[in-house]
Design a protein around this motif. Structure first.
Motif, short mmCIF file in Angstrom:
data_model
loop_
_atom_site.label_atom_id
_atom_site.label_comp_id
_atom_site.label_asym_id
_atom_site.label_seq_id
_atom_site.Cartn_x
_atom_site.Cartn_y
_atom_site.Cartn_z
N GLY A 1 -53.95 37.60 15.98
CA GLY A 1 -55.31 37.72 15.49
C GLY A 1 -55.91 39.10 15.56
O GLY A 1 -57.08 39.29 15.23
N PHE A 2 -55.13 40.09 16.00
CA PHE A 2 -55.66 41.45 16.06
C PHE A 2 -55.95 41.96 14.65
O PHE A 2 -55.14 41.80 13.73
CB PHE A 2 -54.66 42.39 16.74
N ASP A 3 -57.12 42.55 14.48
CA ASP A 3 -57.47 43.18 13.22
C ASP A 3 -56.56 44.39 13.02
O ASP A 3 -56.34 45.17 13.95
CB ASP A 3 -58.94 43.63 13.27
N PRO A 4 -56.00 44.58 11.82
CA PRO A 4 -55.15 45.76 11.58
C PRO A 4 -55.81 47.07 11.98
O PRO A 4 -55.12 47.99 12.45
CB PRO A 4 -54.87 45.70 10.08
N ALA A 5 -57.12 47.17 11.80
CA ALA A 5 -57.82 48.40 12.16
C ALA A 5 -57.78 48.65 13.67
O ALA A 5 -58.01 49.78 14.11
CB ALA A 5 -59.27 48.34 11.69
N ASP A 6 -57.49 47.61 14.46
CA ASP A 6 -57.43 47.72 15.92
C ASP A 6 -55.99 47.79 16.42
O ASP A 6 -55.71 47.44 17.57
CB ASP A 6 -58.13 46.53 16.57
N ILE A 7 -55.08 48.22 15.58
CA ILE A 7 -53.67 48.34 15.96
C ILE A 7 -53.22 49.79 15.87
O ILE A 7 -53.50 50.48 14.88
CB ILE A 7 -52.78 47.46 15.05
N ARG B 1 -57.13 39.03 31.91
CA ARG B 1 -58.47 39.42 31.45
C ARG B 1 -59.13 40.39 32.43
O ARG B 1 -59.74 41.39 32.03
CB ARG B 1 -59.33 38.15 31.27
N ASP B 2 -59.03 40.09 33.72
CA ASP B 2 -59.66 40.94 34.72
C ASP B 2 -59.01 42.31 34.78
O ASP B 2 -59.69 43.34 34.96
CB ASP B 2 -59.60 40.26 36.09
N ASN B 3 -57.68 42.36 34.63
CA ASN B 3 -56.99 43.66 34.61
C ASN B 3 -57.46 44.50 33.43
O ASN B 3 -57.69 45.71 33.56
CB ASN B 3 -55.48 43.45 34.54
N TYR B 4 -57.60 43.87 32.26
CA TYR B 4 -58.08 44.60 31.09
C TYR B 4 -59.49 45.14 31.34
O TYR B 4 -59.77 46.33 31.09
CB TYR B 4 -58.08 43.71 29.85
N VAL C 1 -55.65 36.27 25.16
CA VAL C 1 -56.67 36.63 26.16
C VAL C 1 -57.11 38.08 25.96
O VAL C 1 -58.31 38.41 25.96
CB VAL C 1 -56.13 36.42 27.59
N LEU C 2 -56.15 38.99 25.77
CA LEU C 2 -56.48 40.41 25.60
C LEU C 2 -57.27 40.64 24.32
O LEU C 2 -58.25 41.40 24.30
CB LEU C 2 -55.20 41.23 25.60
N HIS C 3 -56.86 39.97 23.25
CA HIS C 3 -57.60 40.08 22.00
C HIS C 3 -59.04 39.60 22.18
O HIS C 3 -60.00 40.25 21.74
CB HIS C 3 -56.89 39.29 20.91
N GLY C 4 -59.19 38.46 22.83
CA GLY C 4 -60.53 37.92 23.05
C GLY C 4 -61.40 38.78 23.93
O GLY C 4 -62.63 38.77 23.81
N ALA C 5 -60.77 39.52 24.85
CA ALA C 5 -61.52 40.39 25.75
C ALA C 5 -61.95 41.70 25.10
O ALA C 5 -62.74 42.45 25.67
CB ALA C 5 -60.69 40.68 27.00
N GLY C 6 -61.40 41.99 23.91
CA GLY C 6 -61.81 43.19 23.19
C GLY C 6 -60.76 44.26 23.06
O GLY C 6 -61.04 45.35 22.52
N ALA C 7 -59.53 44.00 23.53
CA ALA C 7 -58.48 45.01 23.44
C ALA C 7 -57.99 45.16 22.01
O ALA C 7 -58.05 44.23 21.20
CB ALA C 7 -57.30 44.62 24.34
N GLY C 8 -57.47 46.35 21.69
CA GLY C 8 -56.65 46.54 20.52
C GLY C 8 -55.20 46.29 20.90
O GLY C 8 -54.89 45.95 22.05
N ALA C 9 -54.28 46.48 19.96
CA ALA C 9 -52.86 46.28 20.21
C ALA C 9 -52.09 47.54 19.88
O ALA C 9 -52.35 48.18 18.85
CB ALA C 9 -52.33 45.10 19.40
N GLU C 10 -51.12 47.88 20.73
CA GLU C 10 -50.18 48.97 20.46
C GLU C 10 -48.82 48.36 20.22
O GLU C 10 -48.32 47.58 21.04
CB GLU C 10 -50.13 49.95 21.63
N VAL C 11 -48.21 48.68 19.08
CA VAL C 11 -46.91 48.11 18.72
C VAL C 11 -45.91 49.22 18.47
O VAL C 11 -46.29 50.36 18.18
CB VAL C 11 -47.02 47.20 17.48
N MET C 12 -44.61 48.89 18.57
CA MET C 12 -43.58 49.91 18.37
C MET C 12 -42.55 49.49 17.34
O MET C 12 -41.53 50.16 17.19
CB MET C 12 -42.89 50.25 19.69
#
Length: 450
Positions: free
Chosen positions: A125-131, A68-71, A102-113
């Motif tokens: 739990g990431f919103d598709p709009a945040d991917i 969380r702190d790194n994010y 933790v990252l989702h809760g802190a406000g991050a989006g997700a990058e997938v490959m």
């Protein structure tokens, strides 16, 4: 903050163990570690030596509050310069659900490959709009999954992937917001992704402009983003500046050639582990300031995306292992560990810095050791690690274990470690011996005693 100027020397220093004085004062690099008055190493107040003895096996310990702190550190550094900035956590660096939560809760989006990582992000739990969906050689199933989910941004870097995505859009009756991945014009010495790579589309030679024209002529997509990711383990401000300057050049030229102004500029990730940057007198804020200086040259407003992975998770986990033997050969001393290169993959650009879980008496001698496992291969956990001579080198804590260790783990040669997790409180097990036995049973049909 002072910037180290001898980049080659700094990088080489990162690939060997810490110095003795750095080990003793390790809380100056990582505030969740410290040696107590008895010389016992504590992780967030927990006795590392006692935990290893209690677990009875190698383990990797993830620290949710460090994730969380790194994010927050990297997100706030870039947000200070770029209104509307978003940080997307690179899922490929760590699949552990607790860390992604933790990252989702802190406000991050997700990058997938891949389609697999898309499922992981959605189930976290990431919103598709945040991917952000990346990847090359996009299968029909992956293209279809991103379109069906309504992913916020899909990055393409070849004509076939563009056509496959357009076909998926037609099947679902929707339009996709896309980015185009470029290999910008950069002095490529020491750059991770170079021209003619499997990844990205070369700017030089006109290939990127041809892809951009094809995308603009594709009615199923809206071209909204420019994407580039050229560095890895980056601790050199000059290298980072060169790459970001190349991105700005591309954005300006695309506007001049095609009249296209990008809504989003995505410069990927690639920064070195946070504690190693700190060791060199650097921080995310130094790289964010460089990005601001260079990307301002684009000449029009845009939103910035970054996609860190290693910076978020690498120093958010430690390994704990016993040493099974000490070997001297020629002028080298070796410590052979129970934790293996089936987990901490031997790669030339990364090391896992060892610390003793107990400090020796003040009169003890320290020597340089190469630390590795007992495979019939020259794999090492760390080269030239300064450690105490004697019994205090038989129980070690390893730094830098959080990125890719859950992703590249392999069932070969050695038992896997237990994975444990804490978030400022009690330590709990998330992967145990029963789960490992089930993996061997399912894959190979063996009943393994651990």
């Amino acid at each position: 903050m002072a910037i180290a100027h001898d980049a080659t020397r700094v990088r080489a220093r990162d690939l060997i163990g810490l110095e003795q004085q750095e080990i003793v004062a390790v809380d100056g690099l990582l505030d969740y570690l410290r040696y107590d008055e008895q010389g016992r190493l504590r992780v967030q107040g927990h006795d590392a030596h006692a935990l290893l003895a209690e677990a009875g096996a190698p383990l990797i310990w993830y620290l949710g509050d460090r994730v969380r702190d790194n994010y927050r550190t990297i997100d706030s550094a870039y947000r200070a310069h770029f209104p509307g900035h978003r940080t997307f956590a690179a899922v490929k660096s760590c699949y552990l659900r607790e860390c992604l939560t933790v990252l989702h809760g802190a406000g991050a989006g997700a990058e997938v490959m891949s389609g697999l990582e898309l499922q992981i992000a959605l189930q976290t739990g990431f919103d598709p709009a945040d991917i952000v969906s990346n990847g090359v050689g996009r299968s029909e199933a992956y293209a279809d999954a991103t379109v069906a989910a309504g992913v916020g941004l899909t990055v393409v870097d070849c004509l076939e992937d563009l056509r496959r995505l357009a076909a998926a859009c037609r099947r679902h009756g929707v339009r996709a917001r896309i980015g185009l991945r470029v290999t910008p014009p950069v002095d490529h010495e020491g750059i991770y992704i170079t021209p003619s790579s499997k990844l990205g589309v070369d700017w030089e030679g006109g290939a990127f402009l041809r892809l951009a024209r094809a995308a603009l002529d594709t009615p199923e997509v809206d071209v909204v983003a420019l994407h580039a990711h050229q560095v890895t383990h980056c601790s050199q401000p000059a290298k980072y500046r060169a790459v970001v300057a190349g991105v700005a050049h591309v954005a300006r030229e695309v506007r001049r050639e095609l009249g296209l102004r990008f809504e989003i500029v995505d410069i990927g990730g690639g920064l070195e582990t946070r504690f190693l940057l700190r060791r060199s007198g650097l921080g995310a804020e130094d790289f964010a300031a460089i990005a601001k200086e260079e990307l301002d040259r684009i000449g029009y407003p845009f939103r910035l995306h970054i996609e860190p992975g290693r910076f978020l998770t690498a120093d958010a986990a430690v390994g704990l292992t016993r040493v099974s033997s000490e070997k001297h050969n020629g002028d080298r001393k070796y410590l052979v560990t129970e934790i293996g290169s089936n987990v901490l993959i031997d790669m030339p650009e990364v090391t896992y810095h060892p610390l003793p879980t107990e400090l020796p008496p003040a009169t003890a001698t320290w020597s340089a050791y190469d630390v590795g496992d007992s495979t019939c291969a020259p794999a090492l956990v760390c080269r030239t690690a300064v450690l105490p001579d004697g019994p205090q080198n038989r129980s070690l804590l390893l730094l830098n274990c959080g990125a890719y260790s859950t992703v590249f783990t392999q069932l070969w040669a050695f038992r896997l470690p237990r994975y444990v997790y804490s978030d400022g409180g009690a330590v709990r097990t998330v992967f145990d011996d029963d789960a490992q036995r089930a993996m061997y049973r399912a894959l190979y049909g063996y009943e393994i005693r651990l």
